[in-house]
Write an enzyme that holds these catalytic residues in place. Structure first.
Site, mmCIF file in Angstrom:
data_model
loop_
_atom_site.group_PDB
_atom_site.id
_atom_site.type_symbol
_atom_site.label_atom_id
_atom_site.label_comp_id
_atom_site.label_asym_id
_atom_site.label_seq_id
_atom_site.Cartn_x
_atom_site.Cartn_y
_atom_site.Cartn_z
ATOM 1 N N ASN A 394 -46.391 16.679 -27.937
ATOM 2 C CA ASN A 394 -45.971 17.456 -29.102
ATOM 3 C C ASN A 394 -45.536 16.549 -30.251
ATOM 4 O O ASN A 394 -46.267 16.363 -31.220
ATOM 5 C CB ASN A 394 -44.836 18.412 -28.723
ATOM 6 C CG ASN A 394 -44.646 19.526 -29.733
ATOM 7 O OD1 ASN A 394 -44.794 19.321 -30.931
ATOM 8 N ND2 ASN A 394 -44.323 20.714 -29.258
ATOM 9 N N ASP A 395 -44.359 15.970 -30.135
ATOM 10 C CA ASP A 395 -43.795 15.200 -31.245
ATOM 11 C C ASP A 395 -44.628 13.971 -31.592
ATOM 12 O O ASP A 395 -44.669 13.556 -32.753
ATOM 13 C CB ASP A 395 -42.366 14.765 -30.903
ATOM 14 C CG ASP A 395 -41.463 15.959 -30.618
ATOM 15 O OD1 ASP A 395 -41.608 16.974 -31.316
ATOM 16 O OD2 ASP A 395 -40.631 15.870 -29.699
ATOM 17 N N VAL A 396 -45.299 13.367 -30.605
ATOM 18 C CA VAL A 396 -46.058 12.131 -30.857
ATOM 19 C C VAL A 396 -47.376 12.399 -31.557
ATOM 20 O O VAL A 396 -48.104 11.463 -31.895
ATOM 21 C CB VAL A 396 -46.302 11.366 -29.540
ATOM 22 C CG1 VAL A 396 -44.977 10.943 -28.918
ATOM 23 C CG2 VAL A 396 -47.128 12.174 -28.560
ATOM 24 N N ALA A 435 -38.041 16.931 -30.001
ATOM 25 C CA ALA A 435 -37.375 16.753 -31.291
ATOM 26 C C ALA A 435 -36.871 18.069 -31.862
ATOM 27 O O ALA A 435 -36.073 18.080 -32.790
ATOM 28 C CB ALA A 435 -38.326 16.090 -32.290
#
Length: 468
Positions: A394-396, A435
């Site tokens: 997700n965040d990456v 995050a």
């Protein structure tokens, strides 16, 4: 004299084994053998320490061997039963146990100093205080990190307003107590050592409490370096070359890894420790999603795209680990490769909950190491990739890190998956990642969502591709 020579040889060979094993662990291809070599080296070092003649020592081998046996049994069953998704928790516990050992050793030395009148000198006394303080922080900090990763404790329940000020107050108070103890020497009682221990344990909890889940990989690495420092300082106390060597290696490796992790997130270590990032964020991103609607893809369409593609790149994330889908992913990889499709894996440095989490996960599924691309190599290959399949990340892969200055992750190096020709995002829902912010990639023109459990979705894709 002969016995001392044998001991020196055992410790030397053990030290070489530890260093060599650590070097072999730098690559997934050789990490397993490196781990065995390091364990063998440590075994030789322990054996040498056991037979080392020490004047005036009781050498109560039954207690020592009993402790080794109990620890070996617990360690064996813990390692055999732990799942890949729980590996970060186990690492946190091991870090904590190392810190606890340092606390016990330091308290024993303080007891000898205050109750038995043994004066080791100011230098050794300062090292003992350092061992107690850092060991206490590593112990309780690691336990809290474990609780957060396990879902037992949540940052928003533990953090308080201006928590950084509280941490600074505790740190200054603890350091002031250490200076006072060093100045007063044996005039004080053992109770002051107990007070120092309690303050250190409290500071460990307060130190980790405000740090959010998104930063847990960095915290684990940092606490690991703390444990190494305590082992090294304990080695100075007991004049143990093996403890000193092992502690320096662990402390240095943990520190270097912490710095690299911070660079991968484009943040300073201070920002990680006082920022509380990922602990209070809501589900919304810096930019509202407005009327945007995520577009879905059917299993059949996804299978056709994969089957007729020239190149496919998988992006594994924590969702892959949770679903235990790495072997099914490898099965799909094999089918596509047999059809002439080039398959690679893009590995982000902070994907998962622990440094190297994805590498270990894919190595378990026998994915060849050359297929794993680091951040820079993956970003170079993405524009020429036909399809990117994001499995639980997700965040990456959040483009807000590139184009939204108001986003908490702005400036963080991410995988530029939107530069590929097509993107398939496999997720259970539209929920945010660690995050706690929304991912605009889900609404990108080139992206399609494939909802469901990662393992089940991959198994269905395998069936669909086999039927083509």
């Amino acid at each position: 004299m002969i016995l001392k020579t044998i001991v020196d040889v055992l410790i030397l060979v053990g030290a070489v084994g530890i260093v060599w094993g650590l070097k072999r662990q730098s690559s997934p291809d050789t990490a397993r053998r490196g781990n065995l070599i390091a364990a063998f080296g440590m075994g030789l070092a322990i054996l040498g320490t056991l037979i080392l003649p020490i004047e005036g020592a009781n050498n109560n081998f039954m207690w020592i061997l009993g402790g080794l046996a109990v620890g070996a049994v617990i360690g064996y069953f813990a390692a055999m039963k732990v799942e890949m998704t729980s590996m970060p928790q186990m690492v946190s516990l091991f870090n904590g146990l190392g810190g606890a050992c340092a606390v016990v050793l330091a308290m024993v030395e303080f007891y000898h100093f205050y109750e038995n009148g043994n004066d080791p000198g100011l230098g050794a006394f300062a090292i003992t205080m350092f061992t107690l303080f850092v060991g206490g922080v590593a112990f309780t900090g690691s336990l809290l990190a474990y609780a957060k990763l396990q879902g037992i404790a949540w940052s928003e329940k533990l953090g308080i307003p201006r928590h950084a000020i509280l941490n600074m107050f505790l740190l200054v108070t603890t350091l002031a107590l250490m200076v006072y103890m060093a100045m007063q020497g044996q005039e004080l009682g053992f109770s002051y050592a107990i007070i120092l221990m309690v303050l250190s344990l409290i500071y460990g909890v307060s130190f980790v409490a405000p740090i959010g889940g998104a930063d847990m990989p960095v915290v684990i690495s940092l606490l690991n370096s703390f444990t190494g420092l305590t082992a090294a300082s304990a080695g100075l106390i007991y004049d143990s070359q093996v403890m000193l060597l092992g502690g320096i290696l662990v402390g240095a490796a943990g520190t270097i890894l912490t710095v690299l992790m911070c660079e991968a997130m484009n943040r300073s270590l201070l920002n990680v420790l006082v920022g509380g990032f990922g602990s209070t964020a809501t589900g919304g991103g810096a930019k509202g999603t407005g009327d945007q609607v995520a577009k879905e893809v059917t299993l059949n369409d996804a299978a056709i795209q994969l089957f007729y593609a020239n190149s496919v790149m998988f992006v594994p994330g924590y969702g892959l680990a949770v679903a235990q889908a790495q072997k099914v992913c490898k099965e799909l990889d094999d089918i596509l490769e047999a059809n002439g499709v080039e398959v690679k894996y893009a590995i982000h440095p902070v994907a998962g909950r622990m440094p190297g989490h994805m590498n270990v996960l894919l190595a378990e599924a026998d994915v060849p190491y050359p297929k794993l691309l680091d951040l820079e190599d993956a970003n170079s290959a993405l524009p020429n990739t036909d399809i990117v399949v994001i499995v639980g990340a997700n965040d990456v892969v959040n483009p807000a890190a590139k184009d939204d200055p108001s986003s908490p992750i702005y400036g963080m190096p991410v995988l530029n998956v939107w530069e590929a020709k097509n993107v398939i995002v496999m997720k259970r829902s539209m929920s945010t990642g660690y995050a706690g912010i929304q991912n605009p990639l889900f609404f990108h023109d080139r992206a399609r969502m494939l909802f469901g459990d990662a393992k089940a979705s991959l198994q269905n894709l395998v069936s669909e591709v086999k039927g083509l």
